[in-house]
Design an enzyme around this catalytic site. Sequence first.
Site, short mmCIF file in Angstrom:
data_model
loop_
_atom_site.label_atom_id
_atom_site.label_comp_id
_atom_site.label_asym_id
_atom_site.label_seq_id
_atom_site.Cartn_x
_atom_site.Cartn_y
_atom_site.Cartn_z
CD GLN A 176 -7.62 -22.01 16.98
OE1 GLN A 176 -8.59 -21.41 17.44
NE2 GLN A 176 -7.70 -23.19 16.42
CB CYS A 177 -4.07 -17.91 22.67
SG CYS A 177 -5.42 -18.95 23.21
CG ASP A 186 -1.79 -6.84 -2.60
OD1 ASP A 186 -1.57 -7.59 -1.63
OD2 ASP A 186 -2.73 -6.04 -2.63
CB SER A 187 2.65 -8.10 0.78
OG SER A 187 1.61 -8.06 1.71
CB SER A 188 -2.07 -10.98 -1.19
OG SER A 188 -2.60 -9.85 -0.59
CB THR A 231 -0.92 0.01 1.25
OG1 THR A 231 -1.78 -1.12 1.16
CG2 THR A 231 -1.74 1.27 1.35
CB THR A 280 0.34 -4.20 6.22
OG1 THR A 280 -0.91 -4.18 5.53
CG2 THR A 280 0.89 -2.80 6.31
N1 ASP Z 1 -2.72 -5.65 0.32
C1 ASP Z 1 -1.69 -4.75 0.77
C2 ASP Z 1 -0.39 -5.51 0.76
O1 ASP Z 1 -0.14 -6.26 1.66
C3 ASP Z 1 -2.00 -4.22 2.11
C4 ASP Z 1 -1.01 -3.24 2.66
O2 ASP Z 1 0.08 -3.03 2.20
O3 ASP Z 1 -1.34 -2.62 3.69
O4 ASP Z 1 0.38 -5.38 -0.16
#
Ligand code: ASP
Length: 334
Positions: free
Chosen positions: A271-272, A57-59, A12, A89
């Site tokens: 998961q915690c 996009d980091s996805s 982002t 992120t």
């Molecule tokens: N989808 C974005 C990414 O991870 C989200 C971000 O950067 O905040 O590339």
Amino acid sequence: MKKILIIYTGGTIGMSKSDKGYIPKLDEFHAALDRIEELKNPGMPAWDIINMDPLLDSSNMTVKEWNEIGRVIADNYDAYDGFVVLHGTDTMAYTASALSFMLENNNKPVILTGSQIPLNEVRNDARDNLITALMIAADERIHEVCLYFGGKLLRGNRSTKISATGLSAFISPNYPELAVAGIEIKFNESALMKPTDKPFRLVLLENVPIGVIKIFPGIQFTLFESIMTESLKGIVIETFGTGNIPDNGEALLPIIKKAFDHGTILTVCSQCPQGTVYLGAYETSSALKDAGAVSGYDITTEAAVAKLYYLFSLGLGRDTIKARMEENLRGEMS
Ligand code: ASP
């Protein structure tokens, strides 16, 4: 004057709006960078920037991109005092964890940052994250991979994204913050990694097949049987609480046992976000241990996944990998 290399991977921080939503835009990001006068201030370290291609996009991050980032750092290791990795992120905590393992005997600050709002928007968190990350990357007290976001410096392999929309998006639930940036940047010196005199080395990761399973009430374990084959090298199981799984209905344990007999390493996480796995604390977790699973203790799922990639990439035998998964290698577990 300190010299920092910025590695811009996407995310982002450098995105602009398109008709399909935010996408990385190199020119617009560089134009926004040029408008930040503070980056030319004599109080700032000198910096160069390398843009990854394509910007992501980091996805879409994979082991391939982790290796590319690692290679850029290794190729420039002696020429720079520190590194800032600009990253989306969504998977920043995974990349920070992966780099912490890949950069063996790293003595330099490697600071991942990004933002929730792009740098080229009027109101944004990108400007402060970038400026502060650059300052921290020039600090000689840092000898590790960190994540700086929203005023907090965290150990990279202890961090996790907790907010999809908030500007304070990351926490380190099981390890103290390394620094807090208020009026001053206050370092928590006793929490920082100590320097090492061993030689730096980059370990490239192999794209070994790894899975993550999250346990939920009523889970039908038989559905997982088909994926638990010898081709799956490592599994991270996100259990309830201290490592508990249901033991009253569908049987997970024979499936886990079968996977273990195939050589799959099963790591138990919780998961915690806070606290630690303690296999054997309850009857519902003892059997996991008997089936050959290892405890991830208080490791994050992000770091457990990255650690499995790393240990398999070293070409170690199963028993050694099992033992190392329970050892603290880079400050990723207590
Ligand atoms: N989808 C974005 C990414 O991870 C989200 C971000 O950067 O905040 O590339």
